[in-house]
Design a protein around this motif. Structure first.
Motif, mmCIF file in Angstrom:
data_model
loop_
_atom_site.group_PDB
_atom_site.id
_atom_site.type_symbol
_atom_site.label_atom_id
_atom_site.label_comp_id
_atom_site.label_asym_id
_atom_site.label_seq_id
_atom_site.Cartn_x
_atom_site.Cartn_y
_atom_site.Cartn_z
ATOM 1 N N THR A 188 -90.864 -4.737 17.503
ATOM 2 C CA THR A 188 -92.077 -4.715 17.129
ATOM 3 C C THR A 188 -93.456 -3.847 18.189
ATOM 4 O O THR A 188 -94.898 -3.686 18.508
ATOM 5 C CB THR A 188 -92.924 -6.200 17.555
ATOM 6 O OG1 THR A 188 -92.605 -6.654 19.260
ATOM 7 C CG2 THR A 188 -91.920 -7.467 16.936
ATOM 8 N N ARG A 200 -95.380 -0.227 18.993
ATOM 9 C CA ARG A 200 -96.700 -0.073 18.214
ATOM 10 C C ARG A 200 -96.367 1.353 18.452
ATOM 11 O O ARG A 200 -96.548 2.583 17.546
ATOM 12 C CB ARG A 200 -98.368 -0.144 19.270
ATOM 13 C CG ARG A 200 -98.896 -1.268 19.136
ATOM 14 C CD ARG A 200 -99.731 -1.631 19.910
ATOM 15 N NE ARG A 200 -99.750 -1.975 21.751
ATOM 16 C CZ ARG A 200 -100.512 -1.817 22.468
ATOM 17 N NH1 ARG A 200 -101.888 -1.094 22.307
ATOM 18 N NH2 ARG A 200 -100.001 -1.563 23.228
ATOM 19 N N LYS A 205 -92.531 -12.182 21.556
ATOM 20 C CA LYS A 205 -91.782 -10.641 21.277
ATOM 21 C C LYS A 205 -92.753 -10.086 21.461
ATOM 22 O O LYS A 205 -93.029 -8.875 20.767
ATOM 23 C CB LYS A 205 -91.699 -11.385 19.789
ATOM 24 C CG LYS A 205 -90.561 -12.340 19.192
ATOM 25 C CD LYS A 205 -90.286 -12.306 17.852
ATOM 26 C CE LYS A 205 -89.255 -13.393 17.896
ATOM 27 N NZ LYS A 205 -88.814 -13.362 15.921
ATOM 28 N N ASP A 206 -92.986 -9.364 22.279
ATOM 29 C CA ASP A 206 -94.034 -8.139 22.730
ATOM 30 C C ASP A 206 -93.346 -7.240 23.689
ATOM 31 O O ASP A 206 -93.460 -7.333 24.021
ATOM 32 C CB ASP A 206 -95.509 -8.957 24.021
ATOM 33 C CG ASP A 206 -96.275 -7.808 24.201
ATOM 34 O OD1 ASP A 206 -96.157 -6.665 23.681
ATOM 35 O OD2 ASP A 206 -97.000 -8.600 25.003
ATOM 36 N N SER A 207 -93.286 -6.552 22.763
ATOM 37 C CA SER A 207 -92.055 -5.242 22.507
ATOM 38 C C SER A 207 -92.832 -4.573 23.718
ATOM 39 O O SER A 207 -91.830 -3.763 24.498
ATOM 40 C CB SER A 207 -91.870 -4.581 21.297
ATOM 41 O OG SER A 207 -90.905 -4.014 21.861
#
Length: 406
Positions: A354, A356, A321-323
């Motif tokens: 997710t 930043r 789930k590394d956007s």
């Protein structure tokens, strides 16, 4: 850009000079039976008129002294003398004499309804040339009372307010007037003088949008980067817009932008930047040509590695789930001409929630859509960009550029 030239002042004054001179030459017929001119007044007066018609204005002024010397002149005789004097003085460039003649004629009550506004305009222009700005403003306002839609007088009023330091009044006039480039330039100048940074930027945005020029864009982009709180992660986005605007020219600029694109995981974009640098002759020449080639080789190798590992990398990013990673992959694919694959990946990444820097993602999504030829969706996406680190400004500037390309 810190100041604008107001070259249009001369044009306005030239127009005034013509309209003021038009009604002056020629004696007028008597309006009443009592309106007569005696021979001792009429002879030098007619000779003076002929001299004016021949362009001999100073000789005409001298000849009028003979008419002035006649005693017991009627009001009509005085009026006829002043008409010729006004024409001669204006033609001779004798501003003081012309001003006195104009005021006498206006106050005489004998000017026709068609002539009076022209004389009022002319008198306003004369006071302006004499740098008597308070009186110029008075007569401009009188002219506007007669004709509120007189665009020339409105422009001259604004300019007179500006040049005499009455900035608040000038700004008020500009906010109500036509948004010409000259008016916006003047408003920007006023805002600079008043240290109104927010107002200046708003006006600069209007100039860049309505009258796109390199100088306006350069000032806008320099200011957004100098804004307190601007995120250094957006430096690449500023360069993207500069590249689109054709404002990158130095080898160091192309090298820096390509390196930032590689750091962002966008090898296809880096290759395009480098290729553009080569086409413009900024890269591939000089003592750093070998360094340029090394960067080009690195970009090509990075793209090859990313392509070979794409499927595995994509699966891992989705699993984790590394956007940010998934979005960057989609953006890179879109930059490389694979929008059919890249745009859905960007959209999938944004839904993960997710990221930043989610507003930065929205900005890149809008830019990616535009680069993929999807103008309407791009504008809609850019409209939704918020943020206080420069994202909102850059989204607005991309919108300006898309709607008003240079």
């Amino acid at each position: 850009m810190s100041k604008f030239r107001l070259a249009h002042l001369g044009l306005a004054m030239a127009a005034l000079g013509f309209s003021a001179a038009a009604p002056m030459v020629g004696l007028v017929p008597a309006a009443y039976a009592a309106d007569t001119v005696r021979a001792e007044v009429g002879k030098p007066l007619q000779e003076a008129q002929r001299l004016v018609s021949s362009g001999k204005n100073r000789e005409a002024l001298a000849k009028l002294k003979e008419a002035d010397a006649v005693g017991g002149k009627s009001d009509f005789e005085k009026y006829q003398i002043e008409r010729v004097r006004a024409a001669a003085a204006a033609g001779a460039g004798d501003n003081d004499t012309a001003i006195r003649a104009f005021e006498t004629l206006i106050n005489s009550g004998r000017l026709s309804a068609a002539e009076k506004p022209k004389f009022t305009e002319g008198l306003a222009g004369m006071y302006y040339r004499a740098k008597d700005y308070p009186k110029a403003i008075t007569w401009i306002q009188k002219s506007l009372q007669d004709n509120p839609n007189n665009a020339t007088m409105k422009q001259l009023l604004t300019q007179t307010y500006f040049i005499s330091g009455r900035y608040a009044e000038a700004a008020k006039e500009l906010s109500q007037g036509r948004q010409s480039e000259e008016n916006l330039q003047m408003l920007a100048n006023i805002q600079l003088k008043q240290n109104d940074k927010a107002g200046y930027v708003q006006t600069l945005e209007k100039l860049a949008g309505q009258y796109p020029k390199a100088s306006y864009w350069a000032d806008l982009l320099n200011r957004v980067q100098g804004k307190p709180g601007f995120s250094s992660t957006l430096n690449l986005d500023v360069m993207r817009l500069k590249l689109a605007l054709g404002q990158l020219s130095k080898p160091s600029e192309f090298m820096e932008m390509a390196q930032l694109a590689l750091q962002a995981g966008n090898a296809p974009e880096a290759i395009k930047i480098i290729d553009t640098g080569y086409k413009k002759g900024a890269l591939g020449t000089g003592t750093d040509a070998a360094r340029h080639q090394r960067l080009k080789d690195l970009a090509n190798k990075t793209l090859a590695d990313q392509t070979a590992n794409q499927a595995t990398q994509e699966a891992n990013l989705i699993k984790e789930k590394d956007s940010d990673g998934l979005f960057n992959m989609g953006y890179a694919l879109t930059s490389g001409g694979k929008a059919d694959k890249g745009i859905p990946l960007m959209e999938q990444a944004m839904k993960l929630g997710t990221a930043r820097r989610p507003e930065e993602q929205k900005l890149h999504y809008g830019i990616g859509l535009y680069n993929a030829g999807k103008k309407a969706p791009a504008l809609a996406a850019l409209k939704n960009v918020k943020g206080t680190a420069g994202e909102a400004e850059l989204a607005r500037y991309w919108t300006l550029y898309i709607n008003n390309p240079m």
